[in-house]
Motif scaffolding. Structure first.
Motif, PDB file in Angstrom:
ATOM      1  N   HIS A 206      54.666  61.566  48.940  1.00 25.75           N
ATOM      2  CA  HIS A 206      54.145  60.561  49.866  1.00 25.75           C
ATOM      3  C   HIS A 206      52.676  60.786  50.217  1.00 25.75           C
ATOM      4  CE1 HIS A 206      55.047  63.889  52.586  1.00 25.75           C
ATOM      5  NE2 HIS A 206      54.296  63.309  53.489  1.00 25.75           N
ATOM      6  N   MET A 207      52.174  62.007  50.060  1.00 23.35           N
ATOM      7  CA  MET A 207      50.778  62.290  50.393  1.00 23.35           C
ATOM      8  C   MET A 207      49.814  61.950  49.252  1.00 23.35           C
ATOM      9  SD  MET A 207      50.406  63.413  53.476  1.00 23.35           S
ATOM     10  CE  MET A 207      48.836  64.294  53.425  1.00 23.35           C
ATOM     11  N   HIS A 208      50.337  61.757  48.070  1.00 21.66           N
ATOM     12  CA  HIS A 208      49.435  61.615  46.926  1.00 21.66           C
ATOM     13  C   HIS A 208      48.640  60.310  46.938  1.00 21.66           C
ATOM     14  CE1 HIS A 208      51.986  64.830  44.769  1.00 21.66           C
ATOM     15  NE2 HIS A 208      50.874  65.368  45.236  1.00 21.66           N
ATOM     16  N   GLY A 209      49.193  59.276  47.561  1.00 21.87           N
ATOM     17  CA  GLY A 209      48.423  58.041  47.685  1.00 21.87           C
ATOM     18  C   GLY A 209      47.149  58.252  48.491  1.00 21.87           C
ATOM     19  N   LEU A 210      47.204  59.208  49.384  1.00 20.30           N
ATOM     20  CA  LEU A 210      46.050  59.558  50.204  1.00 20.30           C
ATOM     21  C   LEU A 210      45.112  60.516  49.467  1.00 20.30           C
ATOM     22  CD1 LEU A 210      45.046  59.150  53.173  1.00 20.30           C
ATOM     23  CD2 LEU A 210      46.298  61.236  53.747  1.00 20.30           C
ATOM     24  N   LEU A 211      45.712  61.450  48.742  1.00 19.34           N
ATOM     25  CA  LEU A 211      44.942  62.527  48.143  1.00 19.34           C
ATOM     26  C   LEU A 211      44.289  62.169  46.806  1.00 19.34           C
ATOM     27  CD1 LEU A 211      47.454  65.425  48.861  1.00 19.34           C
ATOM     28  CD2 LEU A 211      45.172  65.187  49.850  1.00 19.34           C
ATOM     29  N   MET A 212      44.974  61.383  45.991  1.00 19.72           N
ATOM     30  CA  MET A 212      44.480  61.172  44.630  1.00 19.72           C
ATOM     31  C   MET A 212      43.112  60.491  44.559  1.00 19.72           C
ATOM     32  SD  MET A 212      46.280  62.786  42.590  1.00 19.72           S
ATOM     33  CE  MET A 212      45.307  62.227  41.195  1.00 19.72           C
ATOM     34  N   PRO A 213      42.858  59.428  45.335  1.00 22.62           N
ATOM     35  CA  PRO A 213      41.506  58.832  45.254  1.00 22.62           C
ATOM     36  C   PRO A 213      40.411  59.839  45.627  1.00 22.62           C
ATOM     37  CG  PRO A 213      43.036  57.335  46.332  1.00 22.62           C
ATOM     38  CD  PRO A 213      43.752  58.644  46.213  1.00 22.62           C
ATOM     39  N   ALA A 214      40.667  60.653  46.643  1.00 19.74           N
ATOM     40  CA  ALA A 214      39.666  61.655  47.045  1.00 19.74           C
ATOM     41  C   ALA A 214      39.508  62.728  45.977  1.00 19.74           C
ATOM     42  CB  ALA A 214      40.080  62.283  48.382  1.00 19.74           C
ATOM     43  N   LEU A 215      40.620  63.160  45.375  1.00 18.17           N
ATOM     44  CA  LEU A 215      40.526  64.187  44.326  1.00 18.17           C
ATOM     45  C   LEU A 215      39.726  63.671  43.129  1.00 18.17           C
ATOM     46  CD1 LEU A 215      41.283  66.896  43.024  1.00 18.17           C
ATOM     47  CD2 LEU A 215      43.393  65.809  42.209  1.00 18.17           C
TER      48      LEU A 215
ATOM     49  N   CYS B  56      50.750  72.965  40.257  1.00 11.87           N
ATOM     50  CA  CYS B  56      50.899  71.587  39.765  1.00 11.87           C
ATOM     51  C   CYS B  56      52.258  70.993  40.097  1.00 11.87           C
ATOM     52  CB  CYS B  56      50.647  71.529  38.269  1.00 11.87           C
ATOM     53  SG  CYS B  56      51.877  72.389  37.262  1.00 11.87           S
ATOM     54  N   GLY B  57      53.210  71.818  40.571  1.00 10.23           N
ATOM     55  CA  GLY B  57      54.504  71.292  40.988  1.00 10.23           C
ATOM     56  C   GLY B  57      55.224  70.564  39.877  1.00 10.23           C
ATOM     57  N   ASN B  58      55.563  69.294  40.112  1.00 12.03           N
ATOM     58  CA  ASN B  58      56.299  68.512  39.114  1.00 12.03           C
ATOM     59  C   ASN B  58      55.383  67.808  38.116  1.00 12.03           C
ATOM     60  OD1 ASN B  58      55.179  66.433  40.546  1.00 12.03           O
ATOM     61  ND2 ASN B  58      57.097  65.655  41.380  1.00 12.03           N
ATOM     62  N   GLY B  59      54.099  68.118  38.132  1.00 12.80           N
ATOM     63  CA  GLY B  59      53.171  67.599  37.125  1.00 12.80           C
ATOM     64  C   GLY B  59      52.644  66.202  37.398  1.00 12.80           C
ATOM     65  N   SER B  60      53.029  65.589  38.490  1.00 11.30           N
ATOM     66  CA  SER B  60      52.621  64.206  38.736  1.00 11.30           C
ATOM     67  C   SER B  60      51.109  64.081  38.917  1.00 11.30           C
ATOM     68  CB  SER B  60      53.348  63.649  39.963  1.00 11.30           C
ATOM     69  OG  SER B  60      53.127  64.462  41.096  1.00 11.30           O
ATOM     70  N   VAL B  61      50.507  65.031  39.625  1.00  8.75           N
ATOM     71  CA  VAL B  61      49.053  64.991  39.809  1.00  8.75           C
ATOM     72  C   VAL B  61      48.350  65.348  38.496  1.00  8.75           C
ATOM     73  CG1 VAL B  61      47.110  66.056  41.011  1.00  8.75           C
ATOM     74  CG2 VAL B  61      49.187  65.450  42.271  1.00  8.75           C
ATOM     75  N   THR B  62      48.877  66.336  37.779  1.00  6.75           N
ATOM     76  CA  THR B  62      48.297  66.705  36.485  1.00  6.75           C
ATOM     77  C   THR B  62      48.238  65.493  35.570  1.00  6.75           C
ATOM     78  OG1 THR B  62      49.533  68.781  36.789  1.00  6.75           O
ATOM     79  CG2 THR B  62      48.392  68.478  34.696  1.00  6.75           C
ATOM     80  N   ALA B  63      49.329  64.728  35.541  1.00  5.91           N
ATOM     81  CA  ALA B  63      49.385  63.541  34.681  1.00  5.91           C
ATOM     82  C   ALA B  63      48.354  62.510  35.102  1.00  5.91           C
ATOM     83  CB  ALA B  63      50.786  62.943  34.725  1.00  5.91           C
ATOM     84  N   ALA B  64      48.177  62.317  36.396  1.00  7.28           N
ATOM     85  CA  ALA B  64      47.209  61.328  36.872  1.00  7.28           C
ATOM     86  C   ALA B  64      45.780  61.760  36.553  1.00  7.28           C
ATOM     87  CB  ALA B  64      47.379  61.126  38.384  1.00  7.28           C
TER      88      ALA B  64
ATOM     89  N   LEU C 134      30.980  73.162  50.534  1.00  4.13           N
ATOM     90  CA  LEU C 134      30.009  72.065  50.453  1.00  4.13           C
ATOM     91  C   LEU C 134      30.342  70.939  51.415  1.00  4.13           C
ATOM     92  CD1 LEU C 134      29.599  71.854  46.572  1.00  4.13           C
ATOM     93  CD2 LEU C 134      28.243  73.189  48.206  1.00  4.13           C
ATOM     94  N   ARG C 135      31.620  70.636  51.532  1.00  6.86           N
ATOM     95  CA  ARG C 135      32.042  69.563  52.438  1.00  6.86           C
ATOM     96  C   ARG C 135      33.544  69.634  52.666  1.00  6.86           C
ATOM     97  NH1 ARG C 135      29.865  67.656  47.947  1.00  6.86           N
ATOM     98  NH2 ARG C 135      31.232  66.926  46.277  1.00  6.86           N
ATOM     99  N   ILE C 136      33.942  69.078  53.794  1.00  2.00           N
ATOM    100  CA  ILE C 136      35.352  68.966  54.158  1.00  2.00           C
ATOM    101  C   ILE C 136      35.605  67.518  54.544  1.00  2.00           C
ATOM    102  CG2 ILE C 136      37.171  69.664  55.765  1.00  2.00           C
ATOM    103  CD1 ILE C 136      35.810  72.367  56.022  1.00  2.00           C
ATOM    104  N   ARG C 137      36.513  66.887  53.827  1.00  2.00           N
ATOM    105  CA  ARG C 137      36.855  65.493  54.092  1.00  2.00           C
ATOM    106  C   ARG C 137      38.186  65.443  54.829  1.00  2.00           C
ATOM    107  NH1 ARG C 137      35.633  62.362  48.404  1.00  2.00           N
ATOM    108  NH2 ARG C 137      36.684  60.675  49.541  1.00  2.00           N
ATOM    109  N   ARG C 138      38.220  64.779  55.960  1.00  2.00           N
ATOM    110  CA  ARG C 138      39.475  64.607  56.694  1.00  2.00           C
ATOM    111  C   ARG C 138      40.102  63.289  56.245  1.00  2.00           C
ATOM    112  NH1 ARG C 138      37.827  66.567  62.832  1.00  2.00           N
ATOM    113  NH2 ARG C 138      36.217  68.027  62.189  1.00  2.00           N
ATOM    114  N   LEU C 139      41.370  63.349  55.878  1.00  4.78           N
ATOM    115  CA  LEU C 139      42.032  62.191  55.276  1.00  4.78           C
ATOM    116  C   LEU C 139      43.238  61.776  56.110  1.00  4.78           C
ATOM    117  CD1 LEU C 139      42.026  63.492  51.576  1.00  4.78           C
ATOM    118  CD2 LEU C 139      40.384  61.938  52.628  1.00  4.78           C
TER     119      LEU C 139
END
Length: 217
Positions: free
Chosen positions: A19-28, A49-57, A189-194
């Protein structure tokens, strides 16, 4: 780190994004583009990488990704869902640089809060990075106003997830995560609050640059 009571016992129900990846992926993806110059097959390392979902994206965005996680079920599900990805069992405590070499960028999403020895992990990340390389990590945000709001609304028990097996054991603020990284040879360098308003942010993304090799403790 091999018993059912360690982080490698963390189970994944599927190979989908959380559920957090919709928030995290654009920033990553934005930070990877800024720090590596874009997705022209630049090699990057996905720590936890856990279940690989972020790696795949990230791979779909054009990066050459190598993912690593101690979760047996996570790597199994990732391997079935994305057999073309480079994924391996391994921990942030391992000497990953000796096995995989160095990378211009390492990212690690929502991992550091689960780690018993975060100083060792960030030293391992320092080893994994080329000189001047970048470390992008995210972790739940904590600060004065958010902590106060949790206390006033009676949500401390829910937030700190004491009954979640293999859940959060460290709770980071911008000040403590900065100190952790600086101790290991990084400059933040920077910290982004999401998510939500900044003072009550759900999570934070920290972008740090390796400025020196870490000093062995």
């Amino acid at each position: 780190m091999s018993s059912n009571n360690s982080i490698d016992g963390y189970n994944y129900a599927d190979s989908e994004c959380g559920h957090m990846h919709g928030l995290l992926m654009p920033a990553l993806l934005d930070e990877l583009a800024k720090t590596t110059g874009g997705g022209s097959a630049r090699p990057v390392f996905d720590l936890g990488c856990g279940n690989g979902s972020v790696t795949a994206a990230v791979a779909a965005a054009g990066y050459e990704v190598l993912g690593c996680d101690p979760s047996v079920t996570g790597i199994e599900k990732a391997g079935r869902a994305w057999p073309h990805l480079k994924l391996a069992e391994g921990s942030g405590y391992d000497d990953l640089a000796a096995k995989y070499g160095r990378f211009p960028a390492v990212y690690s999403l929502e991992v550091i809060e689960h780690v018993y020895d975060p100083r060792l992990v960030v030293r391992r990340v320092n080893d994994l990075l080329e000189p001047g390389g970048h470390f992008i990590l995210s972790t739940p945000y904590h600060g004065y106003w958010k902590n106060l709001m949790l206390a006033l609304t009676g949500k401390m028990d829910t937030h700190f997830t004491a009954l979640w097996d293999h859940g959060h054991i460290k709770f980071w603020s911008p000040r403590t995560i900065t100190r952790l990284l600086e101790e290991a040879g990084f400059r933040v360098l920077r910290i982004r609050r999401l998510g939500r308003v900044p003072a009550l942010a759900m999570t934070m993304m920290v972008v740090a640059q390796k400025i020196q090799d870490h000093q062995e403790k």
